[in-house]
Design a protein around this motif. Sequence first.
Motif, mmCIF file in Angstrom:
data_model
loop_
_atom_site.group_PDB
_atom_site.id
_atom_site.type_symbol
_atom_site.label_atom_id
_atom_site.label_comp_id
_atom_site.label_asym_id
_atom_site.label_seq_id
_atom_site.Cartn_x
_atom_site.Cartn_y
_atom_site.Cartn_z
ATOM 1 N N LEU A 27 0.612 -1.023 -0.068
ATOM 2 C CA LEU A 27 0.089 -0.098 0.068
ATOM 3 C C LEU A 27 0.907 1.345 0.054
ATOM 4 C CD1 LEU A 27 -2.676 -1.135 2.779
ATOM 5 C CD2 LEU A 27 -2.785 -1.366 0.230
ATOM 6 N N THR A 28 1.305 1.673 -1.186
ATOM 7 C CA THR A 28 2.185 2.773 -1.261
ATOM 8 C C THR A 28 1.729 4.091 -1.279
ATOM 9 O OG1 THR A 28 2.099 2.679 -3.512
ATOM 10 C CG2 THR A 28 3.828 1.449 -2.685
ATOM 11 N N ALA A 29 0.271 4.242 -1.455
ATOM 12 C CA ALA A 29 -0.432 5.530 -1.308
ATOM 13 C C ALA A 29 -1.841 5.168 -0.417
ATOM 14 C CB ALA A 29 -0.775 5.992 -2.771
ATOM 15 N N PRO A 30 -1.564 5.005 1.011
ATOM 16 C CA PRO A 30 -2.722 4.396 1.760
ATOM 17 C C PRO A 30 -3.843 5.501 2.016
ATOM 18 C CG PRO A 30 -0.765 4.887 3.151
ATOM 19 C CD PRO A 30 -0.172 4.920 1.418
ATOM 20 N N THR A 31 -4.710 5.278 2.361
ATOM 21 C CA THR A 31 -5.904 5.886 2.473
ATOM 22 C C THR A 31 -6.602 5.811 3.839
ATOM 23 O OG1 THR A 31 -7.490 4.414 1.845
ATOM 24 C CG2 THR A 31 -6.832 5.956 0.125
ATOM 25 N N LEU A 32 -7.219 6.584 4.507
ATOM 26 C CA LEU A 32 -7.740 6.413 5.672
ATOM 27 C C LEU A 32 -8.798 5.033 5.769
ATOM 28 C CD1 LEU A 32 -8.918 9.903 6.950
ATOM 29 C CD2 LEU A 32 -7.010 8.413 7.627
ATOM 30 N N GLY A 33 -9.169 4.648 4.521
ATOM 31 C CA GLY A 33 -9.930 3.249 4.557
ATOM 32 C C GLY A 33 -8.983 2.205 4.856
ATOM 33 N N ALA A 34 -7.941 2.382 4.370
ATOM 34 C CA ALA A 34 -6.641 1.302 4.880
ATOM 35 C C ALA A 34 -6.399 1.319 6.358
ATOM 36 C CB ALA A 34 -5.523 1.423 3.992
ATOM 37 N N VAL A 35 -6.092 2.372 6.696
ATOM 38 C CA VAL A 35 -6.035 2.747 8.162
ATOM 39 C C VAL A 35 -7.282 2.121 9.083
ATOM 40 C CG1 VAL A 35 -5.921 4.349 10.057
ATOM 41 C CG2 VAL A 35 -4.673 4.577 7.998
ATOM 42 N N ASN A 36 -8.383 2.338 8.354
ATOM 43 C CA ASN A 36 -9.613 1.759 9.102
ATOM 44 C C ASN A 36 -9.517 -0.123 8.973
ATOM 45 O OD1 ASN A 36 -12.441 1.244 10.166
ATOM 46 N ND2 ASN A 36 -13.098 1.187 7.984
ATOM 47 N N ALA A 37 -9.222 -0.298 7.851
ATOM 48 C CA ALA A 37 -9.104 -2.057 7.651
ATOM 49 C C ALA A 37 -8.260 -2.565 8.653
ATOM 50 C CB ALA A 37 -8.803 -2.092 6.206
ATOM 51 N N VAL A 38 -6.929 -2.067 8.649
ATOM 52 C CA VAL A 38 -5.867 -2.398 9.547
ATOM 53 C C VAL A 38 -6.191 -2.223 11.208
ATOM 54 C CG1 VAL A 38 -3.329 -2.002 10.272
ATOM 55 C CG2 VAL A 38 -4.016 -1.837 7.837
ATOM 56 N N ALA A 39 -6.756 -1.063 11.460
ATOM 57 C CA ALA A 39 -7.423 -0.983 13.137
ATOM 58 C C ALA A 39 -8.424 -2.146 13.155
ATOM 59 C CB ALA A 39 -7.894 0.294 12.864
ATOM 60 N N SER B 226 4.785 0.819 4.995
ATOM 61 C CA SER B 226 5.311 1.833 4.320
ATOM 62 C C SER B 226 5.289 3.020 5.062
ATOM 63 C CB SER B 226 4.728 2.458 3.025
ATOM 64 O OG SER B 226 3.598 2.940 3.181
ATOM 65 N N PRO B 227 6.524 3.991 5.041
ATOM 66 C CA PRO B 227 6.396 5.095 5.834
ATOM 67 C C PRO B 227 5.316 5.903 5.701
ATOM 68 C CG PRO B 227 8.692 4.866 4.458
ATOM 69 C CD PRO B 227 7.720 3.925 4.157
ATOM 70 N N ALA B 228 4.576 6.152 4.741
ATOM 71 C CA ALA B 228 3.115 6.631 4.469
ATOM 72 C C ALA B 228 2.120 6.325 5.202
ATOM 73 C CB ALA B 228 2.821 6.737 2.907
ATOM 74 N N LEU B 229 1.988 4.807 5.414
ATOM 75 C CA LEU B 229 0.849 4.236 6.289
ATOM 76 C C LEU B 229 1.371 4.430 7.629
ATOM 77 C CD1 LEU B 229 -1.609 2.720 6.460
ATOM 78 C CD2 LEU B 229 -0.309 0.576 6.080
ATOM 79 N N HIS B 230 2.800 4.109 7.974
ATOM 80 C CA HIS B 230 3.264 4.336 9.337
ATOM 81 C C HIS B 230 2.777 5.721 9.894
ATOM 82 C CE1 HIS B 230 4.803 0.805 11.064
ATOM 83 N NE2 HIS B 230 5.380 0.578 9.891
ATOM 84 N N ALA B 231 2.868 6.825 8.909
ATOM 85 C CA ALA B 231 2.472 8.171 9.331
ATOM 86 C C ALA B 231 1.097 8.295 9.751
ATOM 87 C CB ALA B 231 2.985 9.131 8.253
ATOM 88 N N GLY C 39 -0.211 4.162 15.807
ATOM 89 C CA GLY C 39 1.182 3.721 15.285
ATOM 90 C C GLY C 39 1.898 2.848 16.584
ATOM 91 N N GLN C 40 1.722 3.008 17.753
ATOM 92 C CA GLN C 40 2.334 2.409 18.807
ATOM 93 C C GLN C 40 1.386 0.980 19.099
ATOM 94 O OE1 GLN C 40 5.307 2.930 19.802
ATOM 95 N NE2 GLN C 40 5.736 4.686 18.107
ATOM 96 N N PRO C 41 2.087 0.163 19.652
ATOM 97 C CA PRO C 41 1.304 -0.948 20.087
ATOM 98 C C PRO C 41 0.412 -0.696 21.240
ATOM 99 C CG PRO C 41 3.401 -1.520 20.152
ATOM 100 C CD PRO C 41 3.414 -0.590 19.419
#
Length: 110
Positions: free
Chosen positions: A40-52, A70-75, A83-85
């Motif tokens: 996921l090189t250009a992640p979206t908030l949808g990707a953040v939602n799915a990972v969460a 990627s650094p973008a998703l970590h950001a 970001g932190q466990p």
Amino acid sequence: MEIRILALEGPEVDPVELCARVRAICRDGPGEVVCDATALTAPTLGAVNAVARAALTARRLGVPFRVRASPALHALLDLVGLGQPLREPEQREPPGRVQEGVEPDDPAVG
């Protein structure tokens, strides 16, 4: 401890499908799930939602969950506080008992 890799592909991630994959992996009893989201090189908030949601699903099943991203998703994960466990709450001593004596002729505090 067995580590299972959960790879994410494509520009968008379906949270329902991802959580189903996490449940299927956790059914086999891995020691840890690592979500590989480096694609996921250009992640979206949808990707953040799915990972969460995937992390929450694994946590509810008692399986540790980490994200390789990627650094973008970590950001983005850092930005929304994921970001932190998650840490266990600190164990603190219970507050001491407060003992107050009230005299019958004390005026009411107002």
